[in-house]
Design a protein around this motif. Sequence first.
Motif, short mmCIF file in Angstrom:
data_model
loop_
_atom_site.label_atom_id
_atom_site.label_comp_id
_atom_site.label_asym_id
_atom_site.label_seq_id
_atom_site.Cartn_x
_atom_site.Cartn_y
_atom_site.Cartn_z
N GLY A 1 -23.02 81.39 -6.93
CA GLY A 1 -24.42 82.32 -6.09
C GLY A 1 -23.63 83.40 -7.08
N SER B 1 -27.67 80.39 0.95
CA SER B 1 -26.68 79.51 0.94
C SER B 1 -26.06 80.25 1.98
CB SER B 1 -26.20 79.94 -0.62
OG SER B 1 -26.91 80.10 -1.12
N THR C 1 -26.32 84.91 -12.90
CA THR C 1 -26.11 84.44 -11.39
C THR C 1 -25.42 82.74 -11.70
OG1 THR C 1 -27.44 85.56 -10.44
CG2 THR C 1 -26.73 83.46 -9.23
N GLY D 1 -24.21 77.34 -1.77
CA GLY D 1 -25.59 76.46 -2.64
C GLY D 1 -25.89 75.35 -2.53
N GLU E 1 -24.48 78.87 -11.27
CA GLU E 1 -24.86 77.69 -10.38
C GLU E 1 -24.03 76.91 -10.56
OE1 GLU E 1 -29.16 77.29 -10.92
OE2 GLU E 1 -28.88 78.88 -12.09
#
Length: 509
Positions: free
Chosen positions: A187, A13, A205, A69, A207
């Motif tokens: 992220g 990322s 986290t 991401g 997403e």
Amino acid sequence: MIRLLKYLTLAPSFLVCSAGALNSNVVSNLADLPFDENNHLSAHILAYPASGPCGALIEAKLHAPFLYGHDPVAVEGEAAEALFGSRIPSEASAVSDCPAVCLDRGVDSYLVAYPLPEKYYNPEKDSHETFENFVASKSCGRVEFGFINYSGTDLALYWVNGANVETYMYPFLQKERNTRFVTTFIGHKFVAKDPETGMVFLEHTVEFNGVMGIGNHINYHRERDIRKEVKQTMSGEWTKHLQVKRTFSALGFDTGRLPNDIFGSMRAFYYNNRKPPNRLLEEWDSKGVYVNYWETDCNFIQIPWELKFIWQERLKDVVQEWVGETEIEQTDLYGMRQYEAGARLLTHVDRITTHAVSLIVNVAQGNLTDPWTVEVYDHANRLHEVVMEPGTIVYYESAKALHGRNSPLAGGFYANLFTHYRPIGDPMWYSKDNPEGTPEPLIDVGKCELVGKPNEYSQGAVKCENDAIGPHLSPKMITATSGDDLYNLWLSVGPSFEDEESAAASDEL
């Protein structure tokens, strides 16, 4: 066909100018994008043209600090045509001359070619002033994520930076009404703790756009006379529907299909959030008996505010076309509600001041053994039963047209959302005469007879002298005259009571 390009990288990322390298695909067919075993996109994608000057211009910008991401994919041939059409210039001097689009993880393979307009790079937007801004905007990397506390204790919510340092954000109180939605980036990490003991209840986290719970709601049951409450409720709903004077259509409902781009967005959101802890029990223990939560689970996936606004604004155009000249405004969007096997929804009407014209959207369903029809009563109180499939919409005058699903859901699951509108700035719309040009309510359709099978729905099983009645008239051939008729339908299609003892047991929660 897939080709590979190489980009410099420091970490997932993060794309920077260094000695590392990141493999990036060139795709000529969208079927070559990464899909999971259920044919849903398995990664967030940043797509851009592979050929011409735009490929090099955008690739130079991929060395920006963050991709949040997203996997960069250059597209050519059929894939480029599907995503960009004629928007790829033969000459370009700056990246702002070039198209790009972010594709959501979770979208179905057959809908991946239809991103929402908001997902495309548009340098005229303030949030897309630079290409880096575009990647960091809600078109790509910026998302909204909600946290719901069912842990049994009040908590505190923290954001955790890249150095693993926690920053206190909010008190995190309990139940749906205290849901904390956070605007953040793919992220980013969050932690929920007990502020007294420091005990960690959640580490997550982000997403995608979504919501998740710590624990789950418990619908508390109490002893009650369900049949008595249902009968009283049906009587009240019948009275409420008679209070609405104004109409918008001949029947009070119609059917249609979602545009592919908004359907794809909804499907991606649902797919990403379809399992616990993202999918939670809906809080029904203080809301009456409209959903039979005492017999089967009714689940809920709460929609983030920004995504809700995008969907509702877009759906307003769809409903506006159905309504005609009367300009409407959005008032509410509710869902996603996921019904499970055995679910029933009582016949009812919606909030009179705000829910003039509405949509039922079928987002997903699976493993049904029989169709689960939407029951809608027209302006002459004739019962229609409408079969829906994923992507189907039912327009309905939801404060006037009685509607429900009294037959238990046969197997599987069924996920819907509901969106509502009214004439602009007019909470008293229901008490007014129809404006000129409004379709006349279809009252007299002549003699009707059953020509199909008793379990054939939305197939014209009932034929009337006036074909304008449409294909959804119920084979039950019911015309309601009171709340008792609504109650009797609920009794006739539900579980049977063999004797008073079993009836009493079934009514105790």
